[in-house]
Design a protein around this motif. Structure first.
Motif, PDB file in Angstrom:
ATOM      1  N   HIS A 159       0.796  -1.225   0.000  1.00 10.13           N
ATOM      2  CA  HIS A 159       0.000   0.000   0.000  1.00 10.13           C
ATOM      3  C   HIS A 159       0.831   1.279   0.000  1.00 10.13           C
ATOM      4  O   HIS A 159       0.313   2.341  -0.365  1.00 10.13           O
ATOM      5  CB  HIS A 159      -0.945  -0.011   1.208  1.00 10.13           C
ATOM      6  CG  HIS A 159      -1.913  -1.133   1.142  1.00 10.13           C
ATOM      7  ND1 HIS A 159      -3.101  -1.048   0.474  1.00 10.13           N
ATOM      8  CD2 HIS A 159      -1.849  -2.407   1.624  1.00 10.13           C
ATOM      9  CE1 HIS A 159      -3.747  -2.199   0.555  1.00 10.13           C
ATOM     10  NE2 HIS A 159      -2.993  -3.042   1.246  1.00 10.13           N
ATOM     11  N   LEU A 160       2.096   1.191   0.418  1.00 13.36           N
ATOM     12  CA  LEU A 160       2.977   2.354   0.457  1.00 13.36           C
ATOM     13  C   LEU A 160       4.300   2.006  -0.221  1.00 13.36           C
ATOM     14  O   LEU A 160       4.748   0.870  -0.165  1.00 13.36           O
ATOM     15  CB  LEU A 160       3.251   2.774   1.904  1.00 13.36           C
ATOM     16  CG  LEU A 160       2.060   3.205   2.751  1.00 13.36           C
ATOM     17  CD1 LEU A 160       2.502   3.446   4.192  1.00 13.36           C
ATOM     18  CD2 LEU A 160       1.386   4.434   2.173  1.00 13.36           C
ATOM     19  N   THR A 161       4.926   3.013  -0.802  1.00 14.33           N
ATOM     20  CA  THR A 161       6.200   2.836  -1.484  1.00 14.33           C
ATOM     21  C   THR A 161       7.220   3.798  -0.890  1.00 14.33           C
ATOM     22  O   THR A 161       6.939   5.003  -0.778  1.00 14.33           O
ATOM     23  CB  THR A 161       6.046   3.108  -2.993  1.00 14.33           C
ATOM     24  OG1 THR A 161       5.041   2.237  -3.524  1.00 14.33           O
ATOM     25  CG2 THR A 161       7.350   2.906  -3.739  1.00 14.33           C
ATOM     26  N   GLN A 178       8.002   7.629  -1.981  1.00 16.90           N
ATOM     27  CA  GLN A 178       6.790   8.189  -2.599  1.00 16.90           C
ATOM     28  C   GLN A 178       6.169   9.260  -1.703  1.00 16.90           C
ATOM     29  O   GLN A 178       6.145   9.126  -0.492  1.00 16.90           O
ATOM     30  CB  GLN A 178       5.774   7.067  -2.843  1.00 16.90           C
ATOM     31  CG  GLN A 178       4.509   7.506  -3.525  1.00 16.90           C
ATOM     32  CD  GLN A 178       4.725   7.886  -4.971  1.00 16.90           C
ATOM     33  OE1 GLN A 178       5.527   7.286  -5.677  1.00 16.90           O
ATOM     34  NE2 GLN A 178       4.049   8.916  -5.407  1.00 16.90           N
ATOM     35  N   ARG A 179       5.666  10.310  -2.331  1.00 12.88           N
ATOM     36  CA  ARG A 179       4.907  11.351  -1.626  1.00 12.88           C
ATOM     37  C   ARG A 179       3.430  11.137  -1.943  1.00 12.88           C
ATOM     38  O   ARG A 179       3.071  10.928  -3.097  1.00 12.88           O
ATOM     39  CB  ARG A 179       5.349  12.732  -2.095  1.00 12.88           C
ATOM     40  CG  ARG A 179       6.803  13.010  -1.739  1.00 12.88           C
ATOM     41  CD  ARG A 179       7.290  14.271  -2.376  1.00 12.88           C
ATOM     42  NE  ARG A 179       6.620  15.398  -1.720  1.00 12.88           N
ATOM     43  CZ  ARG A 179       6.856  16.651  -2.021  1.00 12.88           C
ATOM     44  NH1 ARG A 179       7.701  16.953  -2.972  1.00 12.88           N
ATOM     45  NH2 ARG A 179       6.239  17.614  -1.374  1.00 12.88           N
ATOM     46  N   TYR A 180       2.614  11.203  -0.905  1.00 14.34           N
ATOM     47  CA  TYR A 180       1.175  11.006  -1.060  1.00 14.34           C
ATOM     48  C   TYR A 180       0.425  12.220  -0.537  1.00 14.34           C
ATOM     49  O   TYR A 180       0.773  12.741   0.540  1.00 14.34           O
ATOM     50  CB  TYR A 180       0.709   9.783  -0.252  1.00 14.34           C
ATOM     51  CG  TYR A 180       1.308   8.484  -0.700  1.00 14.34           C
ATOM     52  CD1 TYR A 180       0.759   7.765  -1.750  1.00 14.34           C
ATOM     53  CD2 TYR A 180       2.437   7.965  -0.069  1.00 14.34           C
ATOM     54  CE1 TYR A 180       1.306   6.560  -2.158  1.00 14.34           C
ATOM     55  CE2 TYR A 180       2.989   6.765  -0.467  1.00 14.34           C
ATOM     56  CZ  TYR A 180       2.424   6.074  -1.517  1.00 14.34           C
ATOM     57  OH  TYR A 180       2.977   4.878  -1.920  1.00 14.34           O
ATOM     58  N   GLU A 235      -4.933  10.600   0.673  1.00 13.05           N
ATOM     59  CA  GLU A 235      -4.560   9.307   0.092  1.00 13.05           C
ATOM     60  C   GLU A 235      -3.676   8.515   1.051  1.00 13.05           C
ATOM     61  O   GLU A 235      -3.847   7.301   1.217  1.00 13.05           O
ATOM     62  CB  GLU A 235      -3.843   9.502  -1.242  1.00 13.05           C
ATOM     63  CG  GLU A 235      -3.456   8.189  -1.897  1.00 13.05           C
ATOM     64  CD  GLU A 235      -2.730   8.363  -3.213  1.00 13.05           C
ATOM     65  OE1 GLU A 235      -2.228   7.344  -3.723  1.00 13.05           O
ATOM     66  OE2 GLU A 235      -2.641   9.500  -3.739  1.00 13.05           O
ATOM     67  N   PHE A 236      -2.717   9.203   1.676  1.00 13.89           N
ATOM     68  CA  PHE A 236      -1.859   8.532   2.657  1.00 13.89           C
ATOM     69  C   PHE A 236      -2.709   7.929   3.781  1.00 13.89           C
ATOM     70  O   PHE A 236      -2.492   6.777   4.178  1.00 13.89           O
ATOM     71  CB  PHE A 236      -0.834   9.510   3.232  1.00 13.89           C
ATOM     72  CG  PHE A 236      -0.059   8.929   4.373  1.00 13.89           C
ATOM     73  CD1 PHE A 236       0.941   7.997   4.156  1.00 13.89           C
ATOM     74  CD2 PHE A 236      -0.357   9.283   5.685  1.00 13.89           C
ATOM     75  CE1 PHE A 236       1.640   7.436   5.218  1.00 13.89           C
ATOM     76  CE2 PHE A 236       0.338   8.732   6.752  1.00 13.89           C
ATOM     77  CZ  PHE A 236       1.340   7.798   6.515  1.00 13.89           C
ATOM     78  N   ARG A 272      -4.600   4.813   2.464  1.00 19.81           N
ATOM     79  CA  ARG A 272      -3.699   3.683   2.250  1.00 19.81           C
ATOM     80  C   ARG A 272      -3.225   3.090   3.578  1.00 19.81           C
ATOM     81  O   ARG A 272      -3.175   1.868   3.744  1.00 19.81           O
ATOM     82  CB  ARG A 272      -2.482   4.119   1.427  1.00 19.81           C
ATOM     83  CG  ARG A 272      -2.788   4.385  -0.028  1.00 19.81           C
ATOM     84  CD  ARG A 272      -1.562   4.981  -0.738  1.00 19.81           C
ATOM     85  NE  ARG A 272      -1.786   5.118  -2.147  1.00 19.81           N
ATOM     86  CZ  ARG A 272      -1.493   4.173  -3.045  1.00 19.81           C
ATOM     87  NH1 ARG A 272      -0.958   3.039  -2.657  1.00 19.81           N
ATOM     88  NH2 ARG A 272      -1.729   4.376  -4.317  1.00 19.81           N
ATOM     89  N   THR A 273      -2.860   3.962   4.504  1.00 20.50           N
ATOM     90  CA  THR A 273      -2.359   3.495   5.798  1.00 20.50           C
ATOM     91  C   THR A 273      -3.457   2.811   6.599  1.00 20.50           C
ATOM     92  O   THR A 273      -3.220   1.763   7.208  1.00 20.50           O
ATOM     93  CB  THR A 273      -1.765   4.673   6.591  1.00 20.50           C
ATOM     94  OG1 THR A 273      -0.789   5.320   5.781  1.00 20.50           O
ATOM     95  CG2 THR A 273      -1.107   4.200   7.868  1.00 20.50           C
ATOM     96  N   GLU A 280       1.285  16.931   1.903  1.00 17.90           N
ATOM     97  CA  GLU A 280       1.722  15.623   1.431  1.00 17.90           C
ATOM     98  C   GLU A 280       2.556  14.941   2.512  1.00 17.90           C
ATOM     99  O   GLU A 280       3.234  15.605   3.289  1.00 17.90           O
ATOM    100  CB  GLU A 280       2.566  15.745   0.164  1.00 17.90           C
ATOM    101  CG  GLU A 280       1.791  16.217  -1.043  1.00 17.90           C
ATOM    102  CD  GLU A 280       2.649  16.237  -2.293  1.00 17.90           C
ATOM    103  OE1 GLU A 280       2.123  15.886  -3.350  1.00 17.90           O
ATOM    104  OE2 GLU A 280       3.841  16.600  -2.212  1.00 17.90           O
ATOM    105  N   THR A 332       5.506  11.951   2.977  1.00 20.30           N
ATOM    106  CA  THR A 332       6.509  11.172   2.262  1.00 20.30           C
ATOM    107  C   THR A 332       6.829   9.910   3.047  1.00 20.30           C
ATOM    108  O   THR A 332       7.036   9.968   4.269  1.00 20.30           O
ATOM    109  CB  THR A 332       7.814  11.988   2.078  1.00 20.30           C
ATOM    110  OG1 THR A 332       7.516  13.190   1.381  1.00 20.30           O
ATOM    111  CG2 THR A 332       8.861  11.194   1.318  1.00 20.30           C
TER     112      THR A 332
END
Length: 96
Positions: free
Chosen positions: A28-30, A33-35, A39-40, A43-44, A87, A89
């Motif tokens: 779900h996270l890379t 990557q900035r989200y 969205e972060f 995903r979290t 955002e 990161t």
């Protein structure tokens, strides 16, 4: 069950090391990557919920530590919710 830690950088530059009882966070996270903040959070929340349910499936109870981690992330996010350009990161994804 393999645990992992992941480090995030909030919009104000502070970093937080977070915990997951499962490696599912990598789906779900890379790293790097900035989200956008919403969205972060989505995903979290998804990743930590799945991780907690994996603990339930294996041990018969949900992982309270994963849900505590989610509460901490949510609390940190509230500090930045007034900024539409905020955002987050993902700095590191590290198996424990």
């Amino acid at each position: 069950m393999p645990e992992m830690h992941f480090t995030v950088r909030w919009p104000d530059g502070t970093e937080q090391t977070c915990y997951s009882p499962s490696l599912v966070v990598r789906e779900h996270l890379t790293a790097g990557q900035r989200y956008p903040l919403p969205e972060f959070l989505q995903r979290t929340h998804t990743a930590l919920s799945i991780a907690s349910e994996r603990v339930r499936a294996k041990y018969g109870f949900a992982c309270s530590r994963a849900m505590d981690q989610w509460a901490e992330i949510e609390s940190q996010a509230e500090r930045h919710s007034g900024s539409p350009q905020a955002e987050v990161t993902v700095v590191h994804l590290d198996p424990a």
